[in-house]
Design a protein around this motif. Structure first.
Motif, mmCIF file in Angstrom:
data_model
loop_
_atom_site.group_PDB
_atom_site.id
_atom_site.type_symbol
_atom_site.label_atom_id
_atom_site.label_comp_id
_atom_site.label_asym_id
_atom_site.label_seq_id
_atom_site.Cartn_x
_atom_site.Cartn_y
_atom_site.Cartn_z
ATOM 1 N N ALA A 219 64.592 -14.953 -10.542
ATOM 2 C CA ALA A 219 64.330 -14.875 -11.974
ATOM 3 C C ALA A 219 65.649 -15.115 -12.718
ATOM 4 O O ALA A 219 66.591 -15.668 -12.143
ATOM 5 N N GLU A 220 65.721 -14.682 -13.980
ATOM 6 C CA GLU A 220 66.907 -14.980 -14.791
ATOM 7 C C GLU A 220 67.395 -13.775 -15.588
ATOM 8 O O GLU A 220 67.967 -13.917 -16.673
ATOM 9 N N PHE A 221 67.156 -12.573 -15.080
ATOM 10 C CA PHE A 221 67.607 -11.329 -15.716
ATOM 11 C C PHE A 221 66.897 -11.047 -17.039
ATOM 12 O O PHE A 221 67.387 -10.242 -17.833
ATOM 13 N N ALA A 229 58.343 -14.784 -12.127
ATOM 14 C CA ALA A 229 58.755 -14.817 -10.726
ATOM 15 C C ALA A 229 57.905 -13.883 -9.873
ATOM 16 O O ALA A 229 57.487 -14.236 -8.755
ATOM 17 N N ALA A 230 57.612 -12.694 -10.396
ATOM 18 C CA ALA A 230 56.809 -11.729 -9.643
ATOM 19 C C ALA A 230 55.374 -12.223 -9.479
ATOM 20 O O ALA A 230 54.757 -12.026 -8.417
ATOM 21 N N LEU A 234 53.607 -12.660 -5.848
ATOM 22 C CA LEU A 234 52.382 -11.961 -5.466
ATOM 23 C C LEU A 234 51.275 -12.931 -5.073
ATOM 24 O O LEU A 234 50.442 -12.622 -4.206
ATOM 25 N N GLN A 235 51.275 -14.104 -5.680
ATOM 26 C CA GLN A 235 50.289 -15.120 -5.307
ATOM 27 C C GLN A 235 50.600 -15.732 -3.946
ATOM 28 O O GLN A 235 49.696 -16.061 -3.174
ATOM 29 N N ALA A 257 53.786 -7.691 -14.034
ATOM 30 C CA ALA A 257 53.042 -8.601 -13.157
ATOM 31 C C ALA A 257 52.343 -7.827 -12.043
ATOM 32 O O ALA A 257 51.193 -8.134 -11.676
ATOM 33 N N ILE A 258 53.023 -6.837 -11.500
ATOM 34 C CA ILE A 258 52.426 -6.023 -10.436
ATOM 35 C C ILE A 258 51.214 -5.258 -10.978
ATOM 36 O O ILE A 258 50.165 -5.186 -10.321
#
Length: 349
Positions: A219-221, A229-230, A234-235, A257-258
């Motif tokens: 990711a990019e912080f 990104a998450a 997960l996919q 995302a989770i």
């Protein structure tokens, strides 16, 4: 040799090398210090907080576009206000390398006594930092390292490699030898050396207990990049036992995302040590079980060190009469058991 044993051995070796470097090499001393007579060189540390010579310090850092960077600037300003003999000039935070270079040029032209510099890109700011040193200005390099030791008198660092080792060691302990465990990693900006060091330490620690990084995204912080990104992770990974997310700011998006995925078969370890993550850890009701500290006090430490150097003082608790070349801060793991110790100094994401 385990990675933990190896780190201890390497650290001991570096301490010895650093001691020899302090004796044998003074070429990283600003020009103004080189011409100082022996009689007025560093004195034994005594009453360091007592007001002394007025010290004008310039401070430049990237834009405060996430909580950790904002906390760096806030802590730096707060530290400077503690000292009546410190005048702090703060340049506007920027992620534009050319603009940050011009900020340092301005500090040089203003003839400040010291510059505390957290570069957006250490390599890109090396030349102008070296120019400042050659002009007799004490430069303190914070967090993202320059390419040359001539560019700074002292460097204040978090332990990026140590963050990875701490996160990996904690995950190994929690999975208790589960050799088929699936471990995922959500890194920060992959082009930065600090991200590469974190991933390196993480990989080494996992290997020490027979595990590996099975799935990795970067990711990019930022919150948005963390969520994206998450979601991709997960996919791509139908089964996960543990996730290490490098940065608690991007972790806000990661956890969103989770939550949207509805998955709960894994636990999450954070990075940097934000207050909101620590509160989740303390509650015991989150998939977040730990985070690894990356101190947001580095700029504040830079102010203290710049003041000591310009006033020709030393660190009070060291026998050595010179301020060290490198100060590296520890990367402890925060869990429910010790969270109250770290929560008061945590930053808000």
């Amino acid at each position: 040799m385990s990675v933990r044993t190896a780190r201890l051995a390497v650290t001991a070796g570096l301490v010895g090398l650093s001691s020899m470097a302090l004796i044998a090499c003074t070429s990283n001393t600003p020009e103004a210090e080189k011409t100082t007579s022996t009689g007025t060189q560093q004195v034994a540390a005594k009453g360091n907080d007592e007001p002394g010579k007025k010290v004008k310090i310039g401070f430049s850092a990237p834009a405060a576009d996430h909580g950790w960077m904002g906390a760096i600037t806030k802590a730096t300003q707060a530290e400077a206000k503690k000292y009546p003999d410190v005048e702090l000039q703060v340049a506007e935070g920027t992620n534009d390398v050319n603009l940050q270079i011009s900020q340092v040029e301005t500090f040089i032209n203003q003839k400040v006594d010291a510059i505390v510099l957290l570069p957006f890109d250490g390599a890109a700011l090396t030349a102008v930092a070296t120019k400042a040193m050659q002009a007799g200005i004490t430069v303190i390099n914070v967090d993202r390292e320059f390419d040359s030791s001539f560019a700074a008198r002292t460097t204040v660092l978090g332990d990026n490699h140590g963050m990875g080792v701490s996160a990996g060691t904690y995950i190994c302990e929690q999975l208790k030898g589960k050799k088929d465990a699936v471990v995922a990693e959500i890194a920060g900006i992959d082009s930065l050396p600090l991200t590469q060091e974190r991933s390196k330490g993480f990989k080494e620690a996992l290997a020490d207990c027979g595990l590996k990084v099975n799935n990795r995204v970067a990711a990019e912080f930022t919150v948005e990049s963390g969520e994206k990104a998450a979601t991709n992770l997960l996919q791509a990974a139908p089964k996960i036992d543990a996730i290490w997310n490098h940065d608690d700011d991007q972790g806000v998006g990661v956890m969103a995302a989770i939550k949207n995925s509805g998955r709960k078969e894994f636990f999450v370890v954070g990075g940097a040590g934000s207050a909101n993550v620590m509160r989740d850890i303390k509650s015991g009701n989150s998939l977040l079980k730990a985070t690894v500290i990356y101190p947001s006090t580095q700029g504040a430490d830079g102010i203290r060190l710049a003041r000591l150097l310009v006033q020709k003082k030393a660190l009070g608790d060291l026998v050595e009469v010179e301020v060290p070349r490198v100060v590296q801060l520890y990367a402890p793991v925060v869990t429910k058991d010790n969270v109250d110790q770290y929560l008061p100094t945590a930053f808000e994401s």
